[in-house]
Structure formats: structure tokens, C-alpha cells
Design a protein around this motif. Structure first.
Motif, mmCIF file in Angstrom:
data_model
loop_
_atom_site.group_PDB
_atom_site.id
_atom_site.type_symbol
_atom_site.label_atom_id
_atom_site.label_comp_id
_atom_site.label_asym_id
_atom_site.label_seq_id
_atom_site.Cartn_x
_atom_site.Cartn_y
_atom_site.Cartn_z
ATOM 1 N N ASP A 656 0.698 -1.213 -0.128
ATOM 2 C CA ASP A 656 -0.012 -0.005 -0.007
ATOM 3 C C ASP A 656 0.960 1.174 -0.012
ATOM 4 O O ASP A 656 1.689 1.441 1.013
ATOM 5 C CB ASP A 656 -0.928 0.011 1.273
ATOM 6 C CG ASP A 656 -2.013 0.902 1.078
ATOM 7 O OD1 ASP A 656 -2.344 1.404 0.088
ATOM 8 O OD2 ASP A 656 -2.870 1.073 2.101
ATOM 9 N N LEU A 657 0.901 2.023 -1.183
ATOM 10 C CA LEU A 657 1.634 3.395 -0.990
ATOM 11 C C LEU A 657 0.660 4.387 -0.388
ATOM 12 O O LEU A 657 -0.053 4.652 -1.042
ATOM 13 C CB LEU A 657 2.019 3.453 -2.438
ATOM 14 C CG LEU A 657 2.821 4.921 -2.878
ATOM 15 C CD1 LEU A 657 4.422 4.293 -2.261
ATOM 16 C CD2 LEU A 657 2.993 5.234 -4.088
ATOM 17 N N VAL A 664 3.401 11.117 0.123
ATOM 18 C CA VAL A 664 3.787 9.657 0.162
ATOM 19 C C VAL A 664 4.299 9.531 1.591
ATOM 20 O O VAL A 664 5.416 10.143 1.996
ATOM 21 C CB VAL A 664 4.578 9.316 -0.740
ATOM 22 C CG1 VAL A 664 4.925 7.828 -0.609
ATOM 23 C CG2 VAL A 664 4.078 9.565 -2.264
ATOM 24 N N MET A 665 3.623 8.664 2.372
ATOM 25 C CA MET A 665 4.205 8.355 3.912
ATOM 26 C C MET A 665 5.226 7.365 3.994
ATOM 27 O O MET A 665 5.728 7.209 4.999
ATOM 28 C CB MET A 665 2.888 8.326 4.648
ATOM 29 C CG MET A 665 1.933 9.298 4.653
ATOM 30 S SD MET A 665 2.361 10.839 4.988
ATOM 31 C CE MET A 665 2.787 10.882 6.649
ATOM 32 N N ASN A 666 5.526 6.606 2.927
ATOM 33 C CA ASN A 666 6.354 5.546 3.066
ATOM 34 C C ASN A 666 7.225 5.414 1.764
ATOM 35 O O ASN A 666 7.193 4.277 1.223
ATOM 36 C CB ASN A 666 5.334 3.986 3.445
ATOM 37 C CG ASN A 666 4.324 3.689 2.388
ATOM 38 O OD1 ASN A 666 3.937 4.503 1.662
ATOM 39 N ND2 ASN A 666 4.061 2.578 2.311
ATOM 40 N N PRO A 667 8.111 6.092 1.696
ATOM 41 C CA PRO A 667 8.826 6.399 0.469
ATOM 42 C C PRO A 667 10.194 5.502 0.437
ATOM 43 O O PRO A 667 11.122 6.163 0.272
ATOM 44 C CB PRO A 667 8.897 7.756 0.586
ATOM 45 C CG PRO A 667 8.929 8.367 1.554
ATOM 46 C CD PRO A 667 7.948 7.585 2.498
ATOM 47 N N ASP A 671 9.778 0.787 4.352
ATOM 48 C CA ASP A 671 8.565 0.873 4.936
ATOM 49 C C ASP A 671 7.509 0.515 3.677
ATOM 50 O O ASP A 671 6.231 0.392 4.310
ATOM 51 C CB ASP A 671 8.430 2.477 4.996
ATOM 52 C CG ASP A 671 9.394 2.987 6.109
ATOM 53 O OD1 ASP A 671 9.589 2.163 7.132
ATOM 54 O OD2 ASP A 671 9.631 3.836 5.914
ATOM 55 N N TYR A 672 7.624 0.273 2.622
ATOM 56 C CA TYR A 672 6.912 -0.346 1.638
ATOM 57 C C TYR A 672 6.954 -1.581 1.485
ATOM 58 O O TYR A 672 7.912 -2.027 0.796
ATOM 59 C CB TYR A 672 6.935 0.450 0.295
ATOM 60 C CG TYR A 672 5.972 -0.193 -0.646
ATOM 61 C CD1 TYR A 672 4.681 0.460 -0.701
ATOM 62 C CD2 TYR A 672 6.085 -1.183 -1.512
ATOM 63 C CE1 TYR A 672 3.710 0.119 -1.764
ATOM 64 C CE2 TYR A 672 5.286 -1.710 -2.382
ATOM 65 C CZ TYR A 672 4.225 -1.112 -2.445
ATOM 66 O OH TYR A 672 2.976 -1.578 -3.277
ATOM 67 N N ARG A 673 6.196 -2.567 2.288
ATOM 68 C CA ARG A 673 6.270 -3.678 2.525
ATOM 69 C C ARG A 673 5.901 -4.433 1.221
ATOM 70 O O ARG A 673 4.863 -4.383 0.634
ATOM 71 C CB ARG A 673 5.402 -4.418 3.537
ATOM 72 C CG ARG A 673 5.525 -5.895 3.850
ATOM 73 C CD ARG A 673 6.468 -6.323 4.513
ATOM 74 N NE ARG A 673 6.463 -7.702 5.237
ATOM 75 C CZ ARG A 673 6.565 -8.914 4.762
ATOM 76 N NH1 ARG A 673 6.931 -8.786 3.313
ATOM 77 N NH2 ARG A 673 6.564 -10.119 5.144
ATOM 78 N N MET A 674 6.746 -5.447 0.605
ATOM 79 C CA MET A 674 6.557 -6.393 -0.677
ATOM 80 C C MET A 674 7.076 -7.523 -0.213
ATOM 81 O O MET A 674 7.491 -8.129 0.801
ATOM 82 C CB MET A 674 7.543 -5.964 -1.684
ATOM 83 C CG MET A 674 7.256 -4.439 -2.153
ATOM 84 S SD MET A 674 8.304 -4.028 -3.772
ATOM 85 C CE MET A 674 7.782 -5.386 -4.591
ATOM 86 N N PRO A 730 -5.366 -2.809 0.313
ATOM 87 C CA PRO A 730 -4.829 -4.205 0.610
ATOM 88 C C PRO A 730 -5.881 -4.837 1.812
ATOM 89 O O PRO A 730 -6.201 -4.240 2.554
ATOM 90 C CB PRO A 730 -3.475 -4.459 0.938
ATOM 91 C CG PRO A 730 -3.305 -3.059 1.661
ATOM 92 C CD PRO A 730 -4.147 -2.277 1.003
ATOM 93 N N LEU A 731 -5.981 -6.202 1.642
ATOM 94 C CA LEU A 731 -6.636 -6.823 3.118
ATOM 95 C C LEU A 731 -5.390 -7.150 3.939
ATOM 96 O O LEU A 731 -5.351 -8.116 4.222
ATOM 97 C CB LEU A 731 -7.469 -8.016 2.400
ATOM 98 C CG LEU A 731 -8.522 -7.523 1.521
ATOM 99 C CD1 LEU A 731 -9.118 -9.107 0.911
ATOM 100 C CD2 LEU A 731 -9.511 -6.664 1.905
#
Length: 743
Positions: A656-657, A664-667, A671-674, A730-731
Motif C-alpha cells: 500500500d503506497l 507519500v508516507m512510506n517512500p 517501509d513499503y512492504r513487498m 489491501p486486506l
């Protein structure tokens, strides 16, 4: 055979050996470093720009503002809302204001720090529905109500469908911003000469469309812009056309030297062009027997501050899923909305995956209401081979029913009623295209050049682009099967608008069918010409087969054939050019037409386990069954499906971006979980093969249809496991946990 033809830069072996040279690896003598001063505001008036101190920094070669550049309106679609640099207003955080080229990165950074811009902050609008309301800040003065595009689609008698409906389900669904997550950073290298014009080295997979766009931005003829595409380290839709390309070109024109700009991950992510976030209001009605009688949809799409490829996403959302089922009647309204968020663009699935998340969720809700097996409900309503769909798609082949039956068998669908608590099985189906006529109404085919080299090797040139999906290997295999020679003897070349034939590029899942058909035609023509050459040289009894001329048991190699041809044609190599033009129809003003040569289908089942204490979802099993015609390269095809499953697992459960008031809060990738290896389920992929008459060797596409069902399948599995329907991607663990608390 030359060593060059044994190993293309796109080959896996070259990548594993570290021999592939991506953009970051390319450098030129005297090359400058480019940098961009960006807006810290989501919406503000520019009162003044002072770059005098920046120009004085030692090592700075060029400093540009909008006053130094042409002011043509341009853009990659019919919505011409781009500029080279912002002049009077900035429209999102990261909007480009000043461009700098310097000898070193440090000098460029120092100059950026000395740029002085005075802003007057203005109210911003960040929600697409809010942007349409009276009194909302207007981003582009020539676009009324911040609505550059509205799609209206209607088929059949909607009111009659509503009267027939015994069960109606739906609701408001949301799909989110997703960062494409390409390993290779975004960047470009550019040069300028008075004779040749602009040359841009950029990992674009639509270089000819990019050339047209960039030429318009500078007011140049297209032949004064050349795009060279190095090997691409991932894109998934992010690297079509980008402002960084034209800014590098502008700096190169000013400095008269090569300029290289590579964005770091932070800069890329704050200005990323993510998957278009969508809001769906959807309703589907079925009669007492489970026959769908209508579907009604309203969708709001966030284009951000300017238009990239979001219009195509909206039109896909409003039409594509209607061609899987016999809905009876449909009505769709789609609104593309400007906001003060970073611009959005397409990502793998191109709106179809997002729409199917909602459609497949609602269909499961109907099945639950009717106390019907979700698989059986789908089988009752799906399209079949020989059908013409609601919007005019002609299905010469369709094995969707077989896909559903096979995925039920592989997944043990019969277990569904007896799974333990918080375990669930979910099913979703999908369709897609193999090229799409409306991507460029002027032409949707492909051209290939095939050449017999002096050493007997074969070169294939195409305007389509290899971006890691295996296109080059696929084309080599098509040519090898027709010519009867090893794949290793064939080198596929692409990615240079100054050298290779025109191509629309790699989008809309078109490369295998469109480019592959052109390669097939060229190889067939070459085989016929080699047969003629053999007869001209050896006599009428000669033949060409299995890669050699044959006469009375004596064989003559391709290198000998090459020598014969060169001797008869002043040293020239034998070269053949063929163009494939598909038998497709441009959708009309009502979006009715047959836009693709053929259509792939898929059915997926996901099995999940949900932790009720945390809401965390673990996908523990996955089964994917595909109808993609003849599979040309099974390893590459399976790789496409497995990669799509990984992307879908990330999208549905974690990615979730996050954007708040345009920021953008998670740049960062921290912090951007993949998803990682431990997040991947054991997956089984199966192909129901059958030759499609319109594809090369009988093939259909697979790249995007592999992702399209994944969100719906996982969402339905979570709903089955928990008894709670998720409406917004996302769920995530937090959302699932909260839903479990609302018992």
C-alpha cells in the motif's frame, strides 16, 4: 556461428554473469549529472524563482527553469496536460520546477540547495470524488470540474434486468495505489546534436510512442528524437513515458553534453506513478436460478495531477470484465479525476485486475445468498468458445469452462465445506486481451525484419520491447520452429527507434501475439526465399528444410546459402521485412468492437489461513489454470504466472503506497512492504492447451491475465475463512483483524 548470437544481453545467463548493462551501467565521456528541484507543496502558486546562486556553484553546467524552455502542451494520450517544467503553479509534491546539470552529484546537490523559490500555498484536493464537487480547486483551467474523461457504457435493458433480479449484491469497493517495485531505478541519459537532434537512453517499453510524445514537447519532428532502450530491470507499467526523460534531454540541449539522471528510491517513490487507485460502486443481480441479469457500475479514478495512462485504465475497468460473463445488461459510468496527488499510471492488469477484485467478490456474495457453489455459479454464466460477447469480442477459442473444472480438481475444491476454522478456499476467473486496438487507433500490428548473416546465423529485429518477460526467447523459438534451426542460432534485437522497425511496444499483453505473428510471417517468408535460392543455385529438384538446402541427400548449410545470396546481390545480406496487421475492430463510441486477435482466460484458486488474533493472512496454497492457446515456452510461461501470484499476494495482503494530503508516507523499500520468499505459497500452474487460429504457433497472451484473478481469488478465500467480506485493498492484517472484531 558467432559467439554474439549465442548470448543475447537479455539472456538469463548474461544476467547471472553480471554481463547485462543496464542504464545505470552506461556512461559517456564528459557526461554530466542531472538533478531536479521539486515542489514541497501539493498545490501552490510560484511567485518567484531565483537560480543565480545555483548557477555560481563550481561544476554547474546548466540551470533551467520554465522560462528557458518551450511551452508546448503535450502528453502521451489525447489529454495534453504536460509541461517541461512548472511555471506558474505546482500541482503535486514533487512537481518539477528547476533542472540542473553539473560535473558531479555533489555539485548538483549543492546547486539544488541554493535554488530559491517563493510559493503561495493553495488549497488542494486529494480525493477524486471531492475533486468533482463545485468549488473544488481547479488543477487545469481548461478542464471543467477536474474531469478530463468520462466513460459511459450501456448494453441491454438495465431496468428490465433489475425487475428480473431475485438476488442483488454489491457495495463500494476500493483498489489502492501500488508501487510497481521494479529493482532498477528510474532514470535516463540524453544527448543533443544539431545534426541528429535528441538521443535518449531510457528503459521505456513503448519507445516509439515516447518519441512522439517527447518530440511534441520540444516542438521537434519525430526524426529529431531517437530513443535507445537498454535492458530493462523491471517495469510492470512504470516505465512508459516519464518526465525525467525530457528533463534530461532539455539539460543535454542546454549543456551540449550527455546528461544522466538516476532517481534514488526516495525521489522515485515520492513522485512514483503507481497503480491508479479506484473506487467502485458495483451492483450485480441474478435470477432465482443464478443467471446474471444485470451489472451496474460507477467508478472514480484518481489520475493525480496530470494524465499518464490512466484513461486506458478507466475504459478497461468499464468494459473488460463484462466479456467473461453473460450479464444480460450492463451500465457503467467511469470518471477520471484530477487531484493534487502524484500522477498515476497503469500497472500489470491495466484496470482489469482491480475490476475483477470487485466483480469476483460480488459473485461470491451472490453464490452465498443462493446457497450455490461459487464455481457452479460461474460455470452457469461464463462465455464459451464461439460466443460474441456483450461488447463485441469474438471468441474463436475459449476454454474457461475447462479451466474452472481443472482448477477445482487440482485444488481439491470439494474440501471447501470441511476446512477447519479460519481456513478458506477462494476462486476467481479472468480474461484479458492479446493486444488492444484502441491503444493506438492508427495501427495495432507489428513489424519484424529477419536477416541471414554471413556466418549462417539469423537476426530478428522487432519494434516490440524485451523487459524481462521472455519476449526475445519466444521470438527466437517461433523462428527456430519455422526455419528448423536451433534457437541459439537466432539473435533477437529491439529497442532503438533509429535502427529497428516501428512497434507500438510492450503493453496490453501484445508482444507474443502481435510481435510473434510478425516474426512468424518473416520467418515463413525467409524459408520460402531460401527454398527459391536453393533452386536458383542447385536446380529445381532442390529444397530447403530443417535449416539447410537439400539436393539428392547432400545438404548445404545456412552459411553456404548466405554466400550464394551475397554473390548474387553485390555482397548484401538476405533480409526480409514483414508486417502483421490483425483482423481487429476499433471499438466504436459505445465501446463495442473486437479489439484483439484473441483472448486468454484463467481460473485461480487460493487457499488461506487467517490468524484471528492478529488478522494476518497466510496464503498457503495456490492453483492457477490458464487457457493461453499453445504454450510456446513453458518455463517462461510458468514464470509469468508464478511472478503474478507473488505480485498478487503482495498487493492483497500487504502492499500500500500510503498518501496523506498528497504526501507519500512510506517512500522507502523498508517501509513499503513487498512479499519475500517466505510469503509465497506452494503454487501449481497448469495450461489447458489448444491452438488459437490467430496467434503465432497458436499462442495467446499470458503476462497480465496471470495477475488478473489473483486479488479476487485471495479476497474470496479470506471471506470464506473469516465470514467477513473485505472491500478495500489491501486486506492487511489490521483490516482483517478489525473486521473480525465487528461480530
Amino acid at each position: 556461428m558467432s559467439e554474439l548470437r549465442k548470448k543475447s544481453p537479455a539472456d538469463l545467463s548474461a544476467k547471472l554473469a553480471g554481463e547485462t548493462r543496464y542504464l545505470h551501467d552506461l556512461n559517456f565521456p564528459g557526461q554530466l549529472v542531472g538533478a531536479i528541484y521539486r515542489s514541497p507543496y501539493a498545490h501552490a502558486r510560484i511567485l518567484s524563482i531565483n537560480v543565480e546562486r545555483a548557477k555560481q556553484v563550481e561544476g554547474v553546467a546548466a540551470v533551467l527553469t520554465a522560462d528557458d524552455l518551450p511551452s508546448y502542451k503535450y502528453g502521451p494520450t489525447k489529454f495534453k496536460d504536460w509541461n517541461l517544467l512548472a511555471k506558474d503553479r505546482v500541482l503535486f509534491i514533487g512537481d518539477e520546477i528547476v533542472a540542473i546539470a553539473a560535473e558531479t552529484k555533489e555539485a548538483a546537490q549543492r546547486a539544488l540547495e541554493l535554488v530559491e523559490v517563493e510559493f503561495e500555498p493553495l488549497p488542494g484536493v486529494f480525493d477524486p470524488e471531492d475533486s468533482l464537487k463545485p468549488g473544488a480547486p481547479l488543477l487545469h483551467e481548461d478542464v471543467e470540474s477536474n474531469k478530463p474523461m468520462q466513460v459511459s457504457v450501456s448494453r441491454g435493458d438495465l431496468e428490465e434486468g433489475k425487475r428480473k433480479a431475485a438476488v442483488v449484491k454489491g457495495g463500494r469497493y476500493y483498489s489502492n495505489r501500488v508501487y510497481q517495485g521494479h529493482l532498477e531505478p528510474v532514470g535516463a541519459i540524453a544527448s543533443w546534436s544539431d545534426e541528429e537532434g535528441i538521443t535518449i537512453w531510457a528503459p521505456s517499453h513503448i519507445p516509439y510512442r515516447a518519441r512522439e510524445t517527447y518530440a511534441a514537447g520540444f516542438g521537434l519532428p519525430e526524426d529529431k528524437v531517437r530513443i535507445i532502450v537498454p535492458p530493462i530491470g523491471g517495469s510492470f507499467g512504470a516505465k512508459y513515458v516519464l518526465k525525467v526523460h525530457v528533463i534530461a534531454a532539455a539539460l543535454a540541449m542546454a549543456a551540449r553534453r550527455h546528461v544522466k539522471i538516476i532517481l534514488d528510491r526516495y525521489e522515485d517513490m515520492i513522485t512514483a506513478h503507481p497503480r491508479v487507485p479506484l473506487t467502485f460502486d458495483i451492483e450485480i443481480g441474478a435470477d432465482e436460478e443464478g443467471r446474471f441479469v444485470y451489472k451496474e457500475l460507477t467508478v472514480y479514478a484518481d489520475a493525480g495531477a496530470r494524465v499518464y495512462w490512466s484513461p486506458n485504465v478507466v475504459s478497461t475497468v468499464c468494459t473488460r470484465a463484462d466479456n467473461i460473463y453473460h450479464f444480460g445488461s450492463v451500465k457503467s459510468e467511469g470518471y477520471l479525476c484530477y487531484t493534487n496527488n502524484s500522477p498515476t499510471t497503469c500497472m500489470r492488469g491495466f484496470g482489469n485486475a482491480e475490476m475483477l477484485f470487485a466483480v469476483e467478490s460480488v459473485i461470491d456474495e451472490i453464490a452465498l445468498e443462493l446457497n450455490m457453489d461459487p464455481a457452479e455459479l460461474r460455470l452457469k454464466n461464463i462465455v464459451h468458445q464461439g460466443d460474441t460477447t456483450l461488447h463485441g469480442y469474438r471468441l474463436d477459442t475459449c476454454k474457461l469452462d475447462e479451466c474452472i473444472e481443472k482448477v477445482k480438481e487440482l485444488s481439491g475444491w470439494h474440501r471447501r465445506a470441511s476446512l477447519p476454522p479460519y481456513r478458506g478456499l477462494g476462486l476467481a476467473v479472468a480474461n484479458h486481451v492479446s493486444g488492444f486496438r484502441a491503444i493506438d487507433p492508427r495501427f495495432d500490428g507489428s513489424t519484424a525484419v529477419i536477416r541471414l548473416k554471413q556466418d549462417g546465423g539469423i537476426e530478428v529485429e522487432t519494434g516490440e520491447i524485451e523487459l524481462g518477460q521472455g519476449m526475445s526467447l519466444t521470438y527466437a523459438r517461433i523462428a527456430s520452429k519455422i526455419l528448423g534451426i536451433p534457437e541459439e542460432a537466432i539473435l533477437v534485437k529491439s529497442g532503438d527507434t533509429g535502427r529497428y522497425p516501428f512497434g507500438i511496444g510492450t503493453l496490453a499483453s501484445r508482444s507474443t501475439v502481435m510481435g510473434g505473428n510478425a516474426v512468424q510471417k518473416a520467418a515463413q517468408s525467409l524459408a520460402a526465399r531460401l527454398k527459391e535460392l536453393a533452386r536458383e543455385t542447385l536446380g529445381e529438384a532442390a529444397d530447403f528444410r530443417e535449416g539447410a538446402a537439400v539436393l539428392e541427400g547432400q545438404t548445404y548449410s545456412l552459411s553456404e546459402l548466405a554466400s550464394w545470396y551475397r554473390a548474387r546481390h553485390a555482397g548484401e545480406e538476405l533480409e526480409i521485412k514483414e508486417t502483421y496487421v490483425p483482423d481487429t475492430d476499433l471499438p466504436d463510441a459505445t465501446y463495442f468492437g473486437h479489439p484483439s486477435p484473441n483472448y486468454p482466460f484463467a481460473a485461480h484458486v487460493a487457499e488461506v489461513e487467517v490468524d484471528p488474533d492478529t488478522g494476518r493472512t497466510k496464503v498457503i496454497g495456490y492453483w492457477a489454470v490458464h487457457d493461453s492457446g499453445t504454450i510456446i515456452h513453458e518455463t517462461m510461461a510458468k514464470g509469468q504466472v508464478l511472478g503474478a501470484i507473488a505480485q498478487g499476494v503482495g498487493w492483497v495482503t500487504m502492499e500500500d503506497l500510503l498518501v496523506k494530503d498528497g504526501k507519500v508516507m512510506n517512500p522507502s523499500m523498508m517501509d513499503y512492504r513487498m512479499p519475500g520468499a517466505n510469503d509465497m505459497p506452494k503454487a501449481e500452474v497448469f495450461f489447458i492447451q489448444g491452438k488459437d487460429p490467430n496467434g503465432p504457433l497458436g499462442a495467446k497472451s499470458i503476462g497480465e491475465v496471470a495477475l488478473d484473478p489473483v486479488p479476487g481469488a485471495i479476497a474470496n478465500a479470506i471471506a470464506h475463512a473469516t465470514g467477513k467480506r473485505g472491500y478495500a485493498l489491501p486486506l492487511s492484517a489490521e483490516k482483517v483483524w478489525k473486521s473480525l472484531q465487528n461480530t
